[in-house]
Design a protein around this motif. Sequence first.
Motif, PDB file in Angstrom:
ATOM      1  N   TRP A   1      -5.453  -5.505   8.629  1.00  0.00           N
ATOM      2  CA  TRP A   1      -4.106  -6.050   8.527  1.00  0.00           C
ATOM      3  C   TRP A   1      -3.084  -5.195   9.265  1.00  0.00           C
ATOM      4  N   ALA A   2      -3.323  -3.883   9.320  1.00  0.00           N
ATOM      5  CA  ALA A   2      -2.356  -2.987   9.947  1.00  0.00           C
ATOM      6  C   ALA A   2      -2.410  -3.041  11.465  1.00  0.00           C
TER       7      ALA A   2
ATOM      8  N   ASN B   1     -10.863   9.235  10.606  1.00  0.00           N
ATOM      9  CA  ASN B   1     -11.122  10.629  10.923  1.00  0.00           C
ATOM     10  C   ASN B   1     -12.534  10.769  11.459  1.00  0.00           C
ATOM     11  N   GLU B   2     -13.064  11.971  11.468  1.00  0.00           N
ATOM     12  CA  GLU B   2     -14.362  12.209  12.083  1.00  0.00           C
ATOM     13  C   GLU B   2     -15.509  11.536  11.331  1.00  0.00           C
ATOM     14  N   ASP B   3     -15.305  11.256  10.041  1.00  0.00           N
ATOM     15  CA  ASP B   3     -16.414  10.808   9.208  1.00  0.00           C
ATOM     16  C   ASP B   3     -16.336   9.360   8.748  1.00  0.00           C
ATOM     17  N   ARG B   4     -15.127   8.853   8.611  1.00  0.00           N
ATOM     18  CA  ARG B   4     -15.054   7.516   8.027  1.00  0.00           C
ATOM     19  C   ARG B   4     -13.786   6.775   8.431  1.00  0.00           C
ATOM     20  N   LEU B   5     -13.809   5.486   8.185  1.00  0.00           N
ATOM     21  CA  LEU B   5     -12.679   4.593   8.443  1.00  0.00           C
ATOM     22  C   LEU B   5     -12.216   4.063   7.091  1.00  0.00           C
ATOM     23  N   ARG B   6     -10.927   4.238   6.808  1.00  0.00           N
ATOM     24  CA  ARG B   6     -10.370   3.723   5.551  1.00  0.00           C
ATOM     25  C   ARG B   6      -9.345   2.653   5.892  1.00  0.00           C
ATOM     26  N   VAL B   7      -9.588   1.471   5.379  1.00  0.00           N
ATOM     27  CA  VAL B   7      -8.747   0.308   5.677  1.00  0.00           C
ATOM     28  C   VAL B   7      -7.953  -0.045   4.426  1.00  0.00           C
ATOM     29  N   ARG B   8      -6.644   0.128   4.489  1.00  0.00           N
ATOM     30  CA  ARG B   8      -5.796  -0.227   3.357  1.00  0.00           C
ATOM     31  C   ARG B   8      -5.127  -1.558   3.659  1.00  0.00           C
TER      32      ARG B   8
ATOM     33  N   ALA C   1      -6.362  -3.278  -5.302  1.00  0.00           N
ATOM     34  CA  ALA C   1      -5.065  -2.602  -5.441  1.00  0.00           C
ATOM     35  C   ALA C   1      -4.389  -3.071  -6.731  1.00  0.00           C
ATOM     36  N   TYR C   2      -4.824  -2.507  -7.844  1.00  0.00           N
ATOM     37  CA  TYR C   2      -4.258  -2.911  -9.130  1.00  0.00           C
ATOM     38  C   TYR C   2      -2.798  -2.513  -9.250  1.00  0.00           C
ATOM     39  N   GLU C   3      -2.375  -1.504  -8.511  1.00  0.00           N
ATOM     40  CA  GLU C   3      -0.966  -1.114  -8.541  1.00  0.00           C
ATOM     41  C   GLU C   3      -0.072  -2.201  -7.943  1.00  0.00           C
ATOM     42  N   ILE C   4      -0.661  -3.105  -7.188  1.00  0.00           N
ATOM     43  CA  ILE C   4       0.062  -4.264  -6.656  1.00  0.00           C
ATOM     44  C   ILE C   4      -0.180  -5.486  -7.544  1.00  0.00           C
ATOM     45  N   LEU C   5      -1.427  -5.694  -7.918  1.00  0.00           N
ATOM     46  CA  LEU C   5      -1.794  -6.896  -8.670  1.00  0.00           C
ATOM     47  C   LEU C   5      -1.189  -6.911 -10.070  1.00  0.00           C
ATOM     48  N   ALA C   6      -1.158  -5.757 -10.734  1.00  0.00           N
ATOM     49  CA  ALA C   6      -0.685  -5.728 -12.118  1.00  0.00           C
ATOM     50  C   ALA C   6       0.788  -6.126 -12.241  1.00  0.00           C
ATOM     51  N   PRO C   7       1.718  -5.481 -11.519  1.00  0.00           N
ATOM     52  CA  PRO C   7       3.116  -5.904 -11.662  1.00  0.00           C
ATOM     53  C   PRO C   7       3.365  -7.315 -11.152  1.00  0.00           C
TER      54      PRO C   7
END
Length: 227
Positions: free
Chosen positions: A123-124, A81-88, A206-212
């Motif tokens: 990655w995306a 967006n105008e302020d930042r880049l978020r890389v998932r 990403a603990y929601e991925i790592l934990a399970p």
Amino acid sequence: MTTPEHPSPTPQPPVPETKDRVYRSPAGIAGGVLLLAVVLWLGLDAVVAGEGRTPWLALAAMLLVVPLVVAYTLRPAVFANEDRLRVRNPLRVVVLPWGRVASLRSGYSNEVVADSGTKYQLWAVPVSLRARKKAARREARRTAGDGRPAAGRGGFGLAGQRTAAAGVADGPVRAETDKVMDELRSLLEAREQRGTAEGDVTVRWAYEILAPAAAGAVLLAVLLGIG
């Protein structure tokens, strides 16, 4: 008569002027959906029809494999967006204010480089050498076609002028992921000097991925160990 005092509202962070632009890999999403369908089909069949330890092994395997498939296919995305880049990325989420982005690089992979020198892969936005070669061939044909005189005439002719003008308006032929990187570079150039584009680079696992996935790996190891 005294009027009750109202607490002052908590200051809110600045709202971006525009919504996030979201970039994802259609091929990755399609492959992820197909892989998940195969894994769930085989796993559920083993749970329902399996005997002995087979259902438990199938459950443990699915608990390990499904989060990883989601992480590496469906999860990756880039939000700008105008302020930042978020890389998932598959296992991390990186947030970089534009003021902390040094450059966006394209080679065998697409990367964002922070001002500290740390590199984060996008990655995306995967690089496709095949798509680049295909785009280069199309650009070469387009350029050659724009530069040829019209048949039977000494110059471009009216049709040739229209073709050349269209080529200039459209710009050079580029691979899709290269177009995405061009857009991100344009945002970087336009927004890196904004006051709201400052802040710290944050990295979250990403603990929601790592934990399970870890739970599935431990359960699978235990089941195989007591075999």
